[in-house]
Design an enzyme around this catalytic site. Structure first.
Site, PDB file in Angstrom:
ATOM      1  N   SER A 143       0.549  -1.502  -0.329  1.00 50.21           N
ATOM      2  CA  SER A 143       0.403  -0.172  -0.078  1.00 50.21           C
ATOM      3  C   SER A 143       0.866   1.424   0.528  1.00 50.21           C
ATOM      4  O   SER A 143       1.710   1.340   0.201  1.00 50.21           O
ATOM      5  CB  SER A 143      -0.728   0.394   1.401  1.00 50.21           C
ATOM      6  OG  SER A 143      -1.171   1.415   1.470  1.00 50.21           O
ATOM      7  N   TYR A 163      -2.421  -0.654  10.041  1.00 45.33           N
ATOM      8  CA  TYR A 163      -2.394  -0.946   8.630  1.00 45.33           C
ATOM      9  C   TYR A 163      -0.792  -0.818   8.301  1.00 45.33           C
ATOM     10  O   TYR A 163      -0.079  -1.192   7.037  1.00 45.33           O
ATOM     11  CB  TYR A 163      -3.251  -0.347   8.225  1.00 45.33           C
ATOM     12  CG  TYR A 163      -3.292  -0.495   7.023  1.00 45.33           C
ATOM     13  CD1 TYR A 163      -4.626  -1.682   6.346  1.00 45.33           C
ATOM     14  CD2 TYR A 163      -2.371   0.304   6.162  1.00 45.33           C
ATOM     15  CE1 TYR A 163      -4.120  -1.574   4.762  1.00 45.33           C
ATOM     16  CE2 TYR A 163      -3.699  -0.307   4.430  1.00 45.33           C
ATOM     17  CZ  TYR A 163      -4.072  -0.914   4.277  1.00 45.33           C
ATOM     18  OH  TYR A 163      -4.149  -1.122   2.948  1.00 45.33           O
TER      19      TYR A 163
END
Length: 223
Positions: free
Chosen positions: A122, A135
């Protein structure tokens, strides 16, 4: 022809887009997910359980004849400050996103000689933001894992790190308004990322696309 491509998270979101793109490119998608995909061979598994994930990979490989590629598209999130997110939920994000990725790749390698691995990190695996410690930790981990894997398997297995920005998927559905994108038009459709993944999978032997950042032109988390 792509051959058999194992896709984690293939029942929805980016994973489902990869399944469709693989099929359109002449490959056969094989799915690992907690939910059954609509049109692919699959094994149901919770990727937070590394040993179960490994067993599911072996089952699919033996049933379908190995893999030409692996795409680790599955991912979850839990927004909030470190103090506010319960420890079990925080650790679940890391188990699925990082440990699940490693478990699947580890189990797939014996069935993947001269094949390719595409991991999905990401933009938040390269840039850290508040209220996303779980995350960011997991996706920073995927970046490091993938770079080390590429060094370890050079000449035997192709390895590509894909770094997408936000996408128009159900990833944000269960978030409070505070943590939802303010403008979904400034997120990429997942099929664009899936097309890049298939491009990486389709490279000839000895040609490596090591890393790809794919984001909407106005993606807020990049650069």
């Amino acid at each position: 022809m792509l051959g058999n491509v194992l896709v984690t998270g293939g029942a929805g979101g980016l994973g489902a887009a990869v399944v469709q793109a693989v099929r359109e490119a002449g490959g056969t998608p094989l799915v690992l997910d907690k939910s059954a995909p609509s049109t692919a061979e699959f094994e149901l598994v919770d990727l937070a359980d590394g040993r179960a994930a490994e067993a599911a990979v072996r089952t699919l490989a033996q049933r379908c004849g190995g893999f030409s590629g692996v795409v680790t598209a599955a991912g979850i999130d839990r927004c909030g400050t470190l103090a506010d997110v319960p420890a079990e939920e925080w650790e679940q994000v890391v188990r699925v996103n990082l440990f699940g990725t490693a478990a699947v790749v580890r189990a797939a390698l014996p069935y993947l000689e001269n094949g390719r691995v595409v991991t999905v990190a990401s933009t938040l695996g390269l840039r850290a933001v508040s209220d996303a410690t779980a995350y960011c930790a997991s996706k920073f981990g995927v970046v490091g894992f993938t770079r080390a894997l590429a060094a370890e398997t050079a000449g035997r297995v192709g390895v590509t790190l894909v770094v997408p920005g936000g996408m128009r998927t159900n990833f944000f559905d269960d978030r409070t308004e505070q943590y939802r994108p303010t403008d979904f038009e400034k997120l990429n459709p997942p099929d664009r990322v899936a097309a890049a993944i298939v491009f990486a999978l389709s490279q000839p032997k000895d040609c490596e696309i090591r890393e790809l950042v794919i984001a909407h032109a106005e993606e807020p988390s990049w650069p």
